[in-house]
Design a protein around this motif. Sequence first.
Motif, PDB file in Angstrom:
ATOM      1  N   GLY A  84       0.796  -1.214   0.000  1.00 32.16           N
ATOM      2  CA  GLY A  84       0.000   0.000   0.000  1.00 32.16           C
ATOM      3  C   GLY A  84       0.829   1.264   0.000  1.00 32.16           C
ATOM      4  N   ARG A  85       2.145   1.123  -0.055  1.00 36.62           N
ATOM      5  CA  ARG A  85       3.052   2.282  -0.104  1.00 36.62           C
ATOM      6  C   ARG A  85       3.894   2.201  -1.369  1.00 36.62           C
ATOM      7  NH1 ARG A  85       4.086   4.720   5.347  1.00 36.62           N
ATOM      8  NH2 ARG A  85       6.044   5.516   4.480  1.00 36.62           N
ATOM      9  N   ARG A  86       4.189   3.349  -1.948  1.00 35.72           N
ATOM     10  CA  ARG A  86       4.984   3.374  -3.167  1.00 35.72           C
ATOM     11  C   ARG A  86       6.405   2.936  -2.878  1.00 35.72           C
ATOM     12  NH1 ARG A  86       5.061   8.919  -5.355  1.00 35.72           N
ATOM     13  NH2 ARG A  86       5.800   7.949  -7.278  1.00 35.72           N
ATOM     14  N   SER A  87       6.936   2.117  -3.765  1.00 36.12           N
ATOM     15  CA  SER A  87       8.293   1.596  -3.636  1.00 36.12           C
ATOM     16  C   SER A  87       9.221   2.363  -4.566  1.00 36.12           C
ATOM     17  CB  SER A  87       8.307   0.102  -3.982  1.00 36.12           C
ATOM     18  OG  SER A  87       9.614  -0.428  -3.903  1.00 36.12           O
ATOM     19  N   PHE A  88      10.465   2.536  -4.129  1.00 45.21           N
ATOM     20  CA  PHE A  88      11.447   3.294  -4.911  1.00 45.21           C
ATOM     21  C   PHE A  88      12.732   2.490  -5.054  1.00 45.21           C
ATOM     22  CE2 PHE A  88       8.612   6.366  -3.023  1.00 45.21           C
ATOM     23  CZ  PHE A  88       8.373   7.257  -4.054  1.00 45.21           C
ATOM     24  N   ARG A 104      17.667  11.016   0.248  1.00 50.76           N
ATOM     25  CA  ARG A 104      16.328  11.589   0.098  1.00 50.76           C
ATOM     26  C   ARG A 104      15.296  10.504  -0.232  1.00 50.76           C
ATOM     27  NH1 ARG A 104      19.084  16.537  -2.750  1.00 50.76           N
ATOM     28  NH2 ARG A 104      19.003  18.076  -1.081  1.00 50.76           N
ATOM     29  N   LEU A 105      15.697   9.533  -1.021  1.00 47.14           N
ATOM     30  CA  LEU A 105      14.775   8.436  -1.294  1.00 47.14           C
ATOM     31  C   LEU A 105      14.527   7.605  -0.046  1.00 47.14           C
ATOM     32  CD1 LEU A 105      16.020   7.368  -4.830  1.00 47.14           C
ATOM     33  CD2 LEU A 105      13.736   8.225  -4.272  1.00 47.14           C
ATOM     34  N   PRO A 159       9.966   4.964 -10.491  1.00 46.59           N
ATOM     35  CA  PRO A 159       9.094   5.800  -9.652  1.00 46.59           C
ATOM     36  C   PRO A 159       9.741   7.091  -9.183  1.00 46.59           C
ATOM     37  CG  PRO A 159       8.903   3.491  -9.015  1.00 46.59           C
ATOM     38  CD  PRO A 159      10.032   3.579 -10.004  1.00 46.59           C
ATOM     39  N   HIS A 160      11.067   7.061  -8.891  1.00 51.43           N
ATOM     40  CA  HIS A 160      11.683   8.270  -8.364  1.00 51.43           C
ATOM     41  C   HIS A 160      11.760   9.391  -9.402  1.00 51.43           C
ATOM     42  CE1 HIS A 160      15.291   6.581 -10.349  1.00 51.43           C
ATOM     43  NE2 HIS A 160      15.762   7.814 -10.343  1.00 51.43           N
ATOM     44  N   ILE A 161      11.794   9.016 -10.687  1.00 50.51           N
ATOM     45  CA  ILE A 161      11.863  10.028 -11.744  1.00 50.51           C
ATOM     46  C   ILE A 161      10.562  10.821 -11.796  1.00 50.51           C
ATOM     47  CG2 ILE A 161      11.990  10.381 -14.235  1.00 50.51           C
ATOM     48  CD1 ILE A 161      14.680   9.630 -13.300  1.00 50.51           C
TER      49      ILE A 161
END
Length: 441
Positions: free
Chosen positions: A54-58, A72-73, A265-267
């Motif tokens: 349920g949380r975005r993965s990076f 930061r990530l 995702p981080h982009i």
Amino acid sequence: MTPGLMIAAPSSGTGKTTVMLGLLRALRDEGLAVQPFKSGPDYIDPAFHHAASGRRSFNLDSWAMPATMLDRLAAHAHDADLVLTEGSMGLFDGVAAAGATGNGASADIAGRMGWAVVLVVDVSGQAQSAAATALGFARYDAALPVAGVILNRVASPRHERLARSGMAAVGLPVFGALPRRGDLTLPERHLGLVQAGEHADLDARIASYATFLRAHVDLAALRAAATATATATAAPRPPAERPQLAPPAQRIALAQDAAFSFTYPHIVDAWRHAGAEILPFSPLADEAPDASADLVWLPGGYPELHAGRLAAATTFHAALAEHARTRPVHGECGGYMALGEALIDAEGVAHRMAGLLGLVTSYARRRMHLGYRKATLRAEVAGYSPGTMLRGHEFHYSTILEQPDTPLAQVVDAEGAAVAETGSYRGRVSGTFFHLIAPAR
């Protein structure tokens, strides 16, 4: 500091993704906020992590990302109870030439973040001997804490007893033993797992993994191991800031469907945080990119599996050509192929693509291209000026048959050897075979 674990393995194919997804859901079901990450340049696994937690993965990549970006990530975990990071390949597998912060190995990330390692050990075909492998990993880097192991593909109660006795003999805790089950696998294709969005039953699959993990793994012991390591290695972390990646334009039309889904995702997260507007559209549905977009971006994916539909997407092709008259269009890997003249599928059938570049690629002449890339731009692309150095990763099985346009960049691999896949550009249209991870610092 949020406690964390690196779910790693001696090699690929040990079942760590199944273990990762089961743990994420099982711990979430216990009421924990679990922040997932993926070590290395994998653009498929984070979507599975999101579905499970349920949380975005990076992605966290110690070869391509500077230290500030990694920190930061990692700060996305500031409000989580626990971090789980899925390793890539074997724990210590990286490249010979280190990048800004390491050689890309999962061990680099675990050591930098102070996360204990849990090894998923496939014990099929062995018993006590598995302990020798695990012990070697535990001693390979004395500064890296290996908290223990999860035994996978256990054949019988007797097999489990033997494997556990071997681990006990070398002093490695066993957090669980997973019986062999043929149904606990996810289908794969040539670039990895079949994408999360293609599984109609994904949530049910993940729920079954969680049930299985709860029955066979000591979740409390895993949490205790993470907390113990975090306490021992506590270090200040920066506030929860987004990575600083300037967006290539204010309004970005981003292709998003089954053919174009390989976006880190981080982009996109960094673009949005900087105030850029992301305007999704589907080439497979023959949609035109938003006419007000400043840039059209075609990410990688599986255009070869949808080449016929893409060839018939006349509205998409016409809108791309119209956009390219006055504004930039950029494609990465699969997106680059879709901008070319033709894509030849595995059966040798040629499919007409957008024709904005002269590139012709073939899957009938299949050859794997895999590895980190460092590119020095020869022309402006995606908001970056000539001379800018970019770090990225290339992974595809296509072969270039024709590339008549001007080379876009000087490209080398992680060891500095020249790479023939330079990308190309024509007017305002450009493309690369590597996926951008971060500017080189």
